[in-house]
Write a protein that holds these residues in place. Sequence first.
Motif, PDB file in Angstrom:
ATOM      1  N   PRO A   1      -3.720  -9.846   8.931  1.00 52.76           N
ATOM      2  CA  PRO A   1      -3.479  -8.608   8.198  1.00 52.76           C
ATOM      3  C   PRO A   1      -2.692  -8.854   6.913  1.00 52.76           C
ATOM      4  CG  PRO A   1      -2.891  -8.370  10.512  1.00 52.76           C
ATOM      5  CD  PRO A   1      -3.124  -9.824  10.266  1.00 52.76           C
ATOM      6  N   ARG A   2      -3.144  -8.257   5.821  1.00 56.53           N
ATOM      7  CA  ARG A   2      -2.390  -8.298   4.575  1.00 56.53           C
ATOM      8  C   ARG A   2      -1.165  -7.388   4.700  1.00 56.53           C
ATOM      9  NH1 ARG A   2      -3.006  -8.076  -1.126  1.00 56.53           N
ATOM     10  NH2 ARG A   2      -0.865  -7.975  -1.885  1.00 56.53           N
ATOM     11  N   HIS A   3      -1.346  -6.249   5.357  1.00 55.30           N
ATOM     12  CA  HIS A   3      -0.256  -5.303   5.587  1.00 55.30           C
ATOM     13  C   HIS A   3      -0.187  -4.975   7.074  1.00 55.30           C
ATOM     14  CE1 HIS A   3       0.075  -4.707   1.263  1.00 55.30           C
ATOM     15  NE2 HIS A   3      -1.211  -4.422   1.211  1.00 55.30           N
ATOM     16  N   SER A   4       1.015  -4.880   7.600  1.00 51.62           N
ATOM     17  CA  SER A   4       1.170  -4.542   9.018  1.00 51.62           C
ATOM     18  C   SER A   4       0.737  -3.099   9.265  1.00 51.62           C
ATOM     19  CB  SER A   4       2.625  -4.725   9.447  1.00 51.62           C
ATOM     20  OG  SER A   4       3.452  -3.737   8.835  1.00 51.62           O
ATOM     21  N   LEU A   5       0.517  -2.775  10.534  1.00 47.32           N
ATOM     22  CA  LEU A   5       0.092  -1.421  10.899  1.00 47.32           C
ATOM     23  C   LEU A   5       1.115  -0.385  10.472  1.00 47.32           C
ATOM     24  CD1 LEU A   5      -1.909   0.437  12.359  1.00 47.32           C
ATOM     25  CD2 LEU A   5      -0.674  -0.028  14.486  1.00 47.32           C
ATOM     26  N   LEU A   6       2.406  -0.686  10.683  1.00 51.21           N
ATOM     27  CA  LEU A   6       3.431   0.285  10.326  1.00 51.21           C
ATOM     28  C   LEU A   6       3.488   0.509   8.816  1.00 51.21           C
ATOM     29  CD1 LEU A   6       6.750   0.994  11.918  1.00 51.21           C
ATOM     30  CD2 LEU A   6       6.793   0.553   9.463  1.00 51.21           C
ATOM     31  N   VAL A   7       3.324  -0.558   8.033  1.00 50.75           N
ATOM     32  CA  VAL A   7       3.314  -0.432   6.573  1.00 50.75           C
ATOM     33  C   VAL A   7       2.158   0.455   6.139  1.00 50.75           C
ATOM     34  CG1 VAL A   7       2.911  -1.676   4.411  1.00 50.75           C
ATOM     35  CG2 VAL A   7       4.533  -2.578   6.080  1.00 50.75           C
ATOM     36  N   ARG A   8       0.991   0.262   6.750  1.00 50.75           N
ATOM     37  CA  ARG A   8      -0.180   1.042   6.383  1.00 50.75           C
ATOM     38  C   ARG A   8      -0.006   2.513   6.756  1.00 50.75           C
ATOM     39  NH1 ARG A   8      -2.783  -3.181   9.190  1.00 50.75           N
ATOM     40  NH2 ARG A   8      -3.916  -1.722  10.537  1.00 50.75           N
ATOM     41  N   ILE A   9       0.519   2.760   7.951  1.00 52.69           N
ATOM     42  CA  ILE A   9       0.706   4.148   8.388  1.00 52.69           C
ATOM     43  C   ILE A   9       1.720   4.864   7.499  1.00 52.69           C
ATOM     44  CG2 ILE A   9       1.601   5.612  10.243  1.00 52.69           C
ATOM     45  CD1 ILE A   9       0.394   3.651  12.231  1.00 52.69           C
ATOM     46  N   THR A  10       2.875   4.231   7.283  1.00 54.31           N
ATOM     47  CA  THR A  10       3.909   4.879   6.470  1.00 54.31           C
ATOM     48  C   THR A  10       3.456   5.049   5.022  1.00 54.31           C
ATOM     49  OG1 THR A  10       4.970   2.702   6.147  1.00 54.31           O
ATOM     50  CG2 THR A  10       5.842   4.123   7.899  1.00 54.31           C
ATOM     51  N   HIS A  11       2.662   4.105   4.512  1.00 49.52           N
ATOM     52  CA  HIS A  11       2.141   4.219   3.144  1.00 49.52           C
ATOM     53  C   HIS A  11       1.321   5.491   2.984  1.00 49.52           C
ATOM     54  CE1 HIS A  11      -1.005   3.659   0.066  1.00 49.52           C
ATOM     55  NE2 HIS A  11      -0.065   3.039  -0.619  1.00 49.52           N
TER      56      HIS A  11
ATOM     57  N   GLY B   1      11.422  -8.581   8.278  1.00 51.14           N
ATOM     58  CA  GLY B   1      11.505  -9.500   7.153  1.00 51.14           C
ATOM     59  C   GLY B   1      10.560  -9.162   6.024  1.00 51.14           C
ATOM     60  N   HIS B   2       9.825  -8.042   6.137  1.00 48.43           N
ATOM     61  CA  HIS B   2       8.864  -7.644   5.099  1.00 48.43           C
ATOM     62  C   HIS B   2       9.546  -7.430   3.751  1.00 48.43           C
ATOM     63  CE1 HIS B   2       5.854  -5.403   2.887  1.00 48.43           C
ATOM     64  NE2 HIS B   2       6.616  -4.322   2.890  1.00 48.43           N
ATOM     65  N   LEU B   3      10.687  -6.748   3.738  1.00 49.17           N
ATOM     66  CA  LEU B   3      11.380  -6.486   2.480  1.00 49.17           C
ATOM     67  C   LEU B   3      11.854  -7.779   1.832  1.00 49.17           C
ATOM     68  CD1 LEU B   3      13.473  -3.313   3.407  1.00 49.17           C
ATOM     69  CD2 LEU B   3      11.291  -3.430   2.202  1.00 49.17           C
TER      70      LEU B   3
ATOM     71  N   ARG C   1      -9.044  -1.576   1.090  1.00 54.10           N
ATOM     72  CA  ARG C   1      -9.353  -2.125   2.411  1.00 54.10           C
ATOM     73  C   ARG C   1      -8.107  -2.723   3.049  1.00 54.10           C
ATOM     74  NH1 ARG C   1     -13.064  -6.227   1.273  1.00 54.10           N
ATOM     75  NH2 ARG C   1     -14.721  -4.674   1.159  1.00 54.10           N
ATOM     76  N   ALA C   2      -7.319  -3.435   2.227  1.00 59.09           N
ATOM     77  CA  ALA C   2      -6.112  -4.066   2.749  1.00 59.09           C
ATOM     78  C   ALA C   2      -5.104  -3.038   3.242  1.00 59.09           C
ATOM     79  CB  ALA C   2      -5.479  -4.942   1.664  1.00 59.09           C
ATOM     80  N   MET C   3      -5.002  -1.900   2.518  1.00 57.42           N
ATOM     81  CA  MET C   3      -4.043  -0.881   2.913  1.00 57.42           C
ATOM     82  C   MET C   3      -4.591   0.055   3.984  1.00 57.42           C
ATOM     83  SD  MET C   3      -0.974   0.036   2.658  1.00 57.42           S
ATOM     84  CE  MET C   3      -0.313  -0.873   1.268  1.00 57.42           C
ATOM     85  N   THR C   4      -5.873  -0.063   4.303  1.00 56.42           N
ATOM     86  CA  THR C   4      -6.476   0.786   5.328  1.00 56.42           C
ATOM     87  C   THR C   4      -6.691   0.030   6.634  1.00 56.42           C
ATOM     88  OG1 THR C   4      -7.618   2.056   3.618  1.00 56.42           O
ATOM     89  CG2 THR C   4      -8.398   2.316   5.874  1.00 56.42           C
ATOM     90  N   THR C   5      -7.314  -1.155   6.518  1.00 60.43           N
ATOM     91  CA  THR C   5      -7.617  -1.941   7.730  1.00 60.43           C
ATOM     92  C   THR C   5      -6.631  -3.081   7.942  1.00 60.43           C
ATOM     93  OG1 THR C   5      -9.088  -3.485   6.577  1.00 60.43           O
ATOM     94  CG2 THR C   5     -10.056  -1.427   7.384  1.00 60.43           C
ATOM     95  N   GLY C   6      -5.882  -3.427   6.895  1.00 57.78           N
ATOM     96  CA  GLY C   6      -4.933  -4.534   6.989  1.00 57.78           C
ATOM     97  C   GLY C   6      -5.461  -5.821   6.413  1.00 57.78           C
ATOM     98  N   SER C   7      -6.791  -5.992   6.354  1.00 60.24           N
ATOM     99  CA  SER C   7      -7.383  -7.224   5.844  1.00 60.24           C
ATOM    100  C   SER C   7      -7.885  -7.018   4.428  1.00 60.24           C
ATOM    101  CB  SER C   7      -8.554  -7.662   6.735  1.00 60.24           C
ATOM    102  OG  SER C   7      -9.229  -8.764   6.161  1.00 60.24           O
ATOM    103  N   ALA C   8      -7.684  -8.033   3.591  1.00 64.32           N
ATOM    104  CA  ALA C   8      -8.154  -7.942   2.211  1.00 64.32           C
ATOM    105  C   ALA C   8      -9.600  -8.388   2.097  1.00 64.32           C
ATOM    106  CB  ALA C   8      -7.283  -8.806   1.296  1.00 64.32           C
TER     107      ALA C   8
END
Length: 257
Positions: free
Chosen positions: A25-35, A125-127, A243-250
């Motif tokens: 995943p480019r972005h974790s599930l929590l990052v995508r949901i909160t975004h 550790g994302h930040l 796609r990266a911000m929706t599914t996590g994969s770029a």
Amino acid sequence: MATTGPVQEINSRLASAIKADATVPRHSLLVRITHWVITACFMALLVSGAEIVVSHPRFYWGETGNVNTTPLFQIPIPASRALVPTGYGYVLPDQNGWSRSLHFQTAWGLVIAGLAYVIAGIFSGHLRKDLLPAKAELSWRAMVAVMARHLRMKPAAEEDHHSYNVLQRLTYLLVIFVAFPLIIWTGLAMSPSFTAAFPSTVTVLGGRQTARTIHFLLTAGLLLFLGMHVVMVWLSGFKDRMRAMTTGSAFNSSEDL
């Protein structure tokens, strides 16, 4: 035919390796949901906030501000209240009731999603890994190079597809830890019930009307940030970024492989 088998096997292994990397995943599930929650809340706040501004499109500095007070500046639009002097010969429909209710309720949704993002980002550790710039990136030459690319509206560099450049990192940190806390603070400073319990919230700012003016200017700054963010997402590859911000994969194995 003797060489076809090994070549095909090598190609197959290479494709499998690429596919395996694409599943990270480019972005974790929590990052995508909160975004997306923050995005939805921000859009609702913009719409409801615009309706609130229409009820009195004049801004003041200090504690008091009314039709008998000289404004610091005013938005050149008609108001939804006949008593507000705007220079227009008509008033707009008054939508002040539902807009204030939606604005207040949606603001708490943004606060909760924002806190979840920051707290999870600290512990995961994302930040630190994705947003805190490296010392080398903070050099004047590095920042000017990135800035020049942005001003020329050029597509992002190859390495930016897998990480954030220094301007993005600094901008995101500024928005997360300065702009959003200030806009929440100034919003609370306009609430009579909140300032009655915590009067210093508004006195430090210099008055309720000062808080309202700062709140509006911060909103304008965040709207500018949103516009630039959308433009840069488009230039850096809208399809892959979404796609990266929706599914996590770029990457999409059925299209990119």
